[in-house]
Enzyme design. Sequence first.
Site, PDB file in Angstrom:
ATOM      1  N   HIS A  86      35.803  86.772 110.294  1.00  0.00           N
ATOM      2  CA  HIS A  86      34.607  87.475 109.799  1.00  0.00           C
ATOM      3  C   HIS A  86      34.668  87.632 108.279  1.00  0.00           C
ATOM      4  O   HIS A  86      33.682  87.419 107.578  1.00  0.00           O
ATOM      5  CB  HIS A  86      34.523  88.884 110.407  1.00  0.00           C
ATOM      6  CG  HIS A  86      34.252  88.941 111.875  1.00  0.00           C
ATOM      7  ND1 HIS A  86      35.039  89.661 112.745  1.00  0.00           N
ATOM      8  CD2 HIS A  86      33.260  88.394 112.625  1.00  0.00           C
ATOM      9  CE1 HIS A  86      34.555  89.554 113.962  1.00  0.00           C
ATOM     10  NE2 HIS A  86      33.479  88.789 113.926  1.00  0.00           N
ATOM     11  N   LYS A 128      26.961  98.099 125.734  1.00  0.00           N
ATOM     12  CA  LYS A 128      28.214  97.331 125.788  1.00  0.00           C
ATOM     13  C   LYS A 128      29.397  98.246 125.546  1.00  0.00           C
ATOM     14  O   LYS A 128      29.346  99.122 124.686  1.00  0.00           O
ATOM     15  CB  LYS A 128      28.204  96.232 124.720  1.00  0.00           C
ATOM     16  CG  LYS A 128      27.252  95.107 125.046  1.00  0.00           C
ATOM     17  CD  LYS A 128      27.585  93.877 124.238  1.00  0.00           C
ATOM     18  CE  LYS A 128      26.626  92.743 124.586  1.00  0.00           C
ATOM     19  NZ  LYS A 128      26.792  91.585 123.711  1.00  0.00           N
ATOM     20  N   ARG A 158      31.756  78.505 114.415  1.00  0.00           N
ATOM     21  CA  ARG A 158      33.134  78.060 114.589  1.00  0.00           C
ATOM     22  C   ARG A 158      33.208  76.654 115.160  1.00  0.00           C
ATOM     23  O   ARG A 158      34.061  75.867 114.800  1.00  0.00           O
ATOM     24  CB  ARG A 158      33.889  79.023 115.522  1.00  0.00           C
ATOM     25  CG  ARG A 158      34.168  80.364 114.898  1.00  0.00           C
ATOM     26  CD  ARG A 158      34.631  81.356 115.918  1.00  0.00           C
ATOM     27  NE  ARG A 158      33.569  81.613 116.877  1.00  0.00           N
ATOM     28  CZ  ARG A 158      33.509  82.674 117.655  1.00  0.00           C
ATOM     29  NH1 ARG A 158      34.478  83.558 117.642  1.00  0.00           N
ATOM     30  NH2 ARG A 158      32.505  82.849 118.472  1.00  0.00           N
ATOM     31  N   SER A 193      37.069  88.164 118.116  1.00  0.00           N
ATOM     32  CA  SER A 193      37.530  89.539 118.345  1.00  0.00           C
ATOM     33  C   SER A 193      38.022  89.711 119.782  1.00  0.00           C
ATOM     34  O   SER A 193      39.020  90.396 120.031  1.00  0.00           O
ATOM     35  CB  SER A 193      36.401  90.533 118.082  1.00  0.00           C
ATOM     36  OG  SER A 193      35.971  90.463 116.757  1.00  0.00           O
TER      37      SER A 193
HETATM   38  O1  PNS Z   1      29.460  89.757 117.083  1.00  0.00           O
HETATM   39  P1  PNS Z   1      28.342  89.328 117.973  1.00  0.00           P
HETATM   40  O2  PNS Z   1      28.519  89.924 119.349  1.00  0.00           O
HETATM   41  O3  PNS Z   1      28.150  87.858 117.982  1.00  0.00           O
HETATM   42  O4  PNS Z   1      27.009  89.985 117.354  1.00  0.00           O
HETATM   43  C1  PNS Z   1      25.767  89.757 117.977  1.00  0.00           C
HETATM   44  C2  PNS Z   1      24.653  90.504 117.244  1.00  0.00           C
HETATM   45  C3  PNS Z   1      24.975  91.989 117.126  1.00  0.00           C
HETATM   46  C4  PNS Z   1      24.485  89.905 115.865  1.00  0.00           C
HETATM   47  C5  PNS Z   1      23.374  90.258 118.088  1.00  0.00           C
HETATM   48  O5  PNS Z   1      23.620  90.587 119.414  1.00  0.00           O
HETATM   49  C6  PNS Z   1      22.183  91.054 117.591  1.00  0.00           C
HETATM   50  O6  PNS Z   1      21.571  90.679 116.608  1.00  0.00           O
HETATM   51  N1  PNS Z   1      21.872  92.169 118.288  1.00  0.00           N
HETATM   52  C7  PNS Z   1      20.808  93.062 117.912  1.00  0.00           C
HETATM   53  C8  PNS Z   1      19.677  93.039 118.929  1.00  0.00           C
HETATM   54  C9  PNS Z   1      18.725  91.910 118.624  1.00  0.00           C
HETATM   55  O7  PNS Z   1      18.137  91.807 117.560  1.00  0.00           O
HETATM   56  N2  PNS Z   1      18.589  91.002 119.615  1.00  0.00           N
HETATM   57  C10 PNS Z   1      17.795  89.821 119.495  1.00  0.00           C
HETATM   58  C11 PNS Z   1      18.612  88.697 118.917  1.00  0.00           C
HETATM   59  S1  PNS Z   1      17.671  87.211 118.840  1.00  0.00           S
END
Ligand code: PNS
Length: 160
Positions: free
Chosen positions: A17, A41, A90, A127
């Site tokens: 990150h 979650k 990645r 993570s």
């Molecule tokens: O570390 P991660 O789990 O890959 O992060 C994912 C994250 C938090 C970036 C994604 O789940 C997110 O943007 N969540 C917020 C809710 C949202 O906007 N959902 C629609 C995404 S298209």
Amino acid sequence: MRRAACPGSFDPVTNGHLDIIARAADLFDEVVVAVGVNKAKSRLFSADERVDMLTEVCASYGNVRVDVFDGLLTDFCRAHDVHAIVKGLRAVSDFDYELQMAQMNSSLSGIETVFVPTSPEYSFLASSLVKEVAAFGGDVSGLVPGNVWDRLTDRLAQRR
Ligand code: PNS
């Protein structure tokens, strides 16, 4: 002023990150690291703990700040005048999901997503894997910042 968001769960932040955050900080005037709360979650670290760890490790970057968001990322970006979302890729396996999210976010608000290829030394790093390996006693101290390693070992010891 071109401002970007680096969103994620950061449970916890890894060196992978940080690599993406540092490179985003070179590309944009300002970077907001956006920590997603998502109460549905279960997390090892609370949102406050994740923000604290990130704030400590990002302190050396003059143009990076850390914030939380609960809800749509596009709402956060609008509220914080964010022009682009930066995500690390990645491997090809990341691409389908990241592309889908990028296109959904673009259709919701017109915001662009910029993909940055993860540096090869971090291409396996996640993570979830860090937590799993650490929970079984594996040494992941080289894969996370020192403050994260300390908190991770403390948290896992409490759970034993
Ligand atoms: O570390 P991660 O789990 O890959 O992060 C994912 C994250 C938090 C970036 C994604 O789940 C997110 O943007 N969540 C917020 C809710 C949202 O906007 N959902 C629609 C995404 S298209």
